[in-house]
Design an enzyme around this catalytic site. Sequence first.
Site, PDB file in Angstrom:
ATOM      1  N   ALA A 126     -15.065  45.275   5.936  1.00 29.03           N
ATOM      2  CA  ALA A 126     -16.182  45.293   6.867  1.00 29.03           C
ATOM      3  C   ALA A 126     -16.097  46.557   7.713  1.00 29.03           C
ATOM      4  CB  ALA A 126     -16.151  44.054   7.764  1.00 29.03           C
ATOM      5  N   TYR A 127     -17.222  46.917   8.266  1.00 34.29           N
ATOM      6  CA  TYR A 127     -17.314  48.113   9.105  1.00 34.29           C
ATOM      7  C   TYR A 127     -17.491  47.679  10.546  1.00 34.29           C
ATOM      8  CZ  TYR A 127     -17.294  50.399   4.718  1.00 34.29           C
ATOM      9  OH  TYR A 127     -16.887  50.831   3.489  1.00 34.29           O
ATOM     10  N   LEU A 128     -16.834  48.429  11.433  1.00 24.29           N
ATOM     11  CA  LEU A 128     -16.783  48.035  12.834  1.00 24.29           C
ATOM     12  C   LEU A 128     -17.581  48.960  13.739  1.00 24.29           C
ATOM     13  CD1 LEU A 128     -12.969  47.204  12.921  1.00 24.29           C
ATOM     14  CD2 LEU A 128     -14.884  45.640  12.498  1.00 24.29           C
TER      15      LEU A 128
END
Length: 161
Positions: free
Chosen positions: A30-32
């Site tokens: 996932a990207y934050l």
Amino acid sequence: MKAIEIERKFLVRNDSWRDCAGIPHVLQQAYLSRDENSVRVRLIDGRSACLTIKFRTAGLAKDEYEYEIPVEEARDLLRHATGHVIEKTRYRVLHEGRNWDVDVFAGAYEGLTLAEIEMAGEDDLPALPQWLGREVTGNKRYSNRAMAEASRQPPLGACGG
């Protein structure tokens, strides 16, 4: 650790790559962040994890910093995703002395298979396996980050065209 990432990415035409595939690894990532640089958390087989920060530079190159992190922290960070969590199984495939990463997507992108190769430089010319389809390097629809931020619709040509 800092590295320079230079890679090319392709759709995969068929499953003949499986004859040379190594042990698969199940990835959740996932990207934050949503800015032009990326912060990614990745859980690998539920047993190890890393945090990666990438900064776009000129051409195909990206400055990349990657750090191992505790698995429980990675699970917590996945809950803070900007978008949704990408699920895929990664295979290392040897072709003419070079390692290719073949990602078979699950979840929202089931049916999509992509192959990428890391290169020593932008002028590197790796031998291209017959199982590759169309090159999608630089096509944002096929970046994991864009897919994580999308409304869960597979990119066009997801069937390997």
